[in-house]
Design an enzyme around this catalytic site. Structure first.
Site, PDB file in Angstrom:
ATOM      1  CG  HIS A  15      -2.049  -0.923   1.170  1.00  0.00           C
ATOM      2  ND1 HIS A  15      -3.560  -1.212   0.888  1.00  0.00           N
ATOM      3  CD2 HIS A  15      -1.413  -1.952   1.753  1.00  0.00           C
ATOM      4  CE1 HIS A  15      -3.051  -2.506   1.042  1.00  0.00           C
ATOM      5  NE2 HIS A  15      -2.150  -3.453   1.764  1.00  0.00           N
ATOM      6  CG  HIS A 136      -8.562  -9.030   3.645  1.00  0.00           C
ATOM      7  ND1 HIS A 136      -7.305  -7.880   3.879  1.00  0.00           N
ATOM      8  CD2 HIS A 136      -9.061  -9.101   4.341  1.00  0.00           C
ATOM      9  CE1 HIS A 136      -7.466  -7.723   4.991  1.00  0.00           C
ATOM     10  NE2 HIS A 136      -8.274  -8.468   5.613  1.00  0.00           N
ATOM     11  CG  HIS A 174      -2.314 -10.519   4.466  1.00  0.00           C
ATOM     12  ND1 HIS A 174      -4.242 -10.697   3.771  1.00  0.00           N
ATOM     13  CD2 HIS A 174      -3.171  -9.269   3.754  1.00  0.00           C
ATOM     14  CE1 HIS A 174      -5.230 -10.050   3.486  1.00  0.00           C
ATOM     15  NE2 HIS A 174      -4.566  -9.019   3.441  1.00  0.00           N
ATOM     16  CG  ASP A 247      -0.851  -5.822   3.967  1.00  0.00           C
ATOM     17  OD1 ASP A 247      -1.205  -5.192   3.262  1.00  0.00           O
ATOM     18  OD2 ASP A 247      -1.313  -6.370   5.123  1.00  0.00           O
TER      19      ASP A 247
HETATM   20  C1  NCD Z   1      -4.248  -2.546   5.227  1.00  0.00           C
HETATM   21  C2  NCD Z   1      -4.496  -0.809   4.654  1.00  0.00           C
HETATM   22  O1  NCD Z   1      -4.044   0.058   5.587  1.00  0.00           O
HETATM   23  O2  NCD Z   1      -4.957  -0.369   3.739  1.00  0.00           O
HETATM   24  N1  NCD Z   1      -3.861  -2.718   6.666  1.00  0.00           N
HETATM   25  C3  NCD Z   1      -4.122  -3.863   7.300  1.00  0.00           C
HETATM   26  O3  NCD Z   1      -4.099  -3.681   8.359  1.00  0.00           O
HETATM   27  N2  NCD Z   1      -3.567  -4.541   6.393  1.00  0.00           N
HETATM   28  C4  NCD Z   1      -5.880  -3.290   4.934  1.00  0.00           C
HETATM   29  C5  NCD Z   1      -5.242  -4.428   4.178  1.00  0.00           C
HETATM   30  O4  NCD Z   1      -4.362  -5.046   2.561  1.00  0.00           O
HETATM   31  O5  NCD Z   1      -6.388  -5.288   4.839  1.00  0.00           O
HETATM   32 ZN    ZN Z   2      -2.742  -5.251   2.413  1.00  0.00          ZN
END
Ligand code: NCD
Ligand code: ZN
Length: 348
Positions: A15, A136, A174, A247
């Protein structure tokens, strides 16, 4: 061993947000990885090829001069995604996959899929055009215990998806449980999975024992030690179904350190170092290159990288925060000492 050289890794789950936060975080990833699969959960979500191309441009504009980092874009699958858009994805050299978030599963997932059966025509188009589906994997209904949500997703949703679309390439993102590891191992070679550094290094005690530590809160949530052990075993097994996906999910410090803190660990500042730490503790450094640099590329049908990177065994301290103007980001392992460091020169 105090030097480790490997083919430059890729990050198959990342992200980077947008705007000022994007500018702050993209250079961390570009310093370490050759390519990264970019998650589409912006607000509004990236739902079309046209939006993904704009987003890609924003990422490229944030790269340090001379960087050859390549963002691999994805679209956010919604109830309204059309099979026609899948054809556009298949024809676009910059968009690589669609991401399925069950509605309400995680950060910015309100636009996610309300019921998987609704998107079956789109999954059929993805299967036909050989476009991977990134998942997810958590059920979202509030009656389900947060620690059971991944396992229930496998039983209630994923087994049907793989049965109905045997040729659809799927990445279960993940992984956090032994059940998910088993599922992926037993599935066909169309099914792969990413594993994050936090799920290899920590269990739910890290998050919850001795005080709540919001910077370790991510989704799917950290699980029991036996699950971490199963993930370590999978990651270090040499099985090509398992590959690196950080992630890394930056949120500002104030949004994490809050009465209702949001989910996501920022790890891009030290991603490869964290994986090295996990593999070294398992005496499995010889398995790192496959996991970090080969398996993901092979799964996506992309060429392996050729440039090499070097890490040195030398202590360094992770800063308390990373700042840019008014932005403040608390990295994973803030103010702690890490024992491996990526050599900067190796990426020049
Ligand atoms: C991710 C996010 O903040 O965009 N957060 C997370 O805890 N992994 C979203 C995601 O990948 O689930
Ligand atoms: Zn993610």
């Amino acid at each position: 061993m105090d030097t480790l050289t490997l083919i430059q890794p890729d990050d198959w789950h990342l992200h980077v947000r947008n705007g000022a936060l994007l500018k702050l975080v993209v250079p961390f990833t570009a310093r370490q990885f050759a390519r990264a699969i970019i998650m589409p959960n912006l607000q509004p979500p990236v739902t079309t090829v046209a939006m993904a191309l704009d987003y890609r441009r924003e990422i490229l504009d944030a790269l340090p001069a001379g960087s050859s980092f390549t963002p691999l874009m994805t679209l956010y699958l919604t109830d309204n995604t059309s099979p026609a858009e899948i054809k556009k994805v298949a024809e676009c050299e910059h968009v690589y996959a669609l991401k399925l978030y069950p509605a309400g599963a995680t950060t910015n997932s309100d636009a996610g899929v309300s019921e998987v059966a609704r998107v079956y025509p789109v999954l059929a188009a993805m299967e036909k055009f050989n476009v991977p589906l990134l998942i997810h994997g958590e059920v979202t209904a509030s009656e389900y215990d947060i620690f059971d949500r991944e396992k229930l997703f496998l039983e209630q949703q994923l087994s049907d998806i793989v049965k109905n679309f045997p040729n659809l390439r799927i990445v279960l993102e993940h992984l956090t449980t032994k059940e998910a590891v088993d599922f992926v191992q037993e599935a066909s070679d169309k099914v792969g999975a990413t594993i994050t550094p936090q799920h290899l290094l920590y269990n739910r005690n890290t998050l919850l024992a001795g005080g709540i530590k919001p910077h370790y809160y991510c989704l799917p949530i950290l699980k029991r030690e036996e699950h971490r052990q199963a993930l370590l075993k999978a990651a270090t097994s040499g099985n090509p179904k398992f590959f690196l996906g950080t992630d890394s999910a930056p949120h500002q410090t104030h949004a994490k350190e809050s009465a209702c803190g949001c989910a996501g660990c920022f790890s891009a500042h030290a991603a490869i170092e964290l994986y090295v730490e996990a593999f070294e503790k398992e005496n499995a450094l010889d398995k790192l290159e496959g996991f970090a640099s080969f398996h993901g590329a092979d799964f996506y049908g992309l060429p392996r990288n050729t440039r090499k990177v070097t890490l040195h065994k030398q202590d360094w301290q992770v800063p308390k925060t990373y700042n840019q103007a008014s932005l403040e980001l608390t990295p994973l392992r803030a103010e702690e000492t890490l024992s491996w460091q990526l050599a900067p020169a190796s990426l020049d």
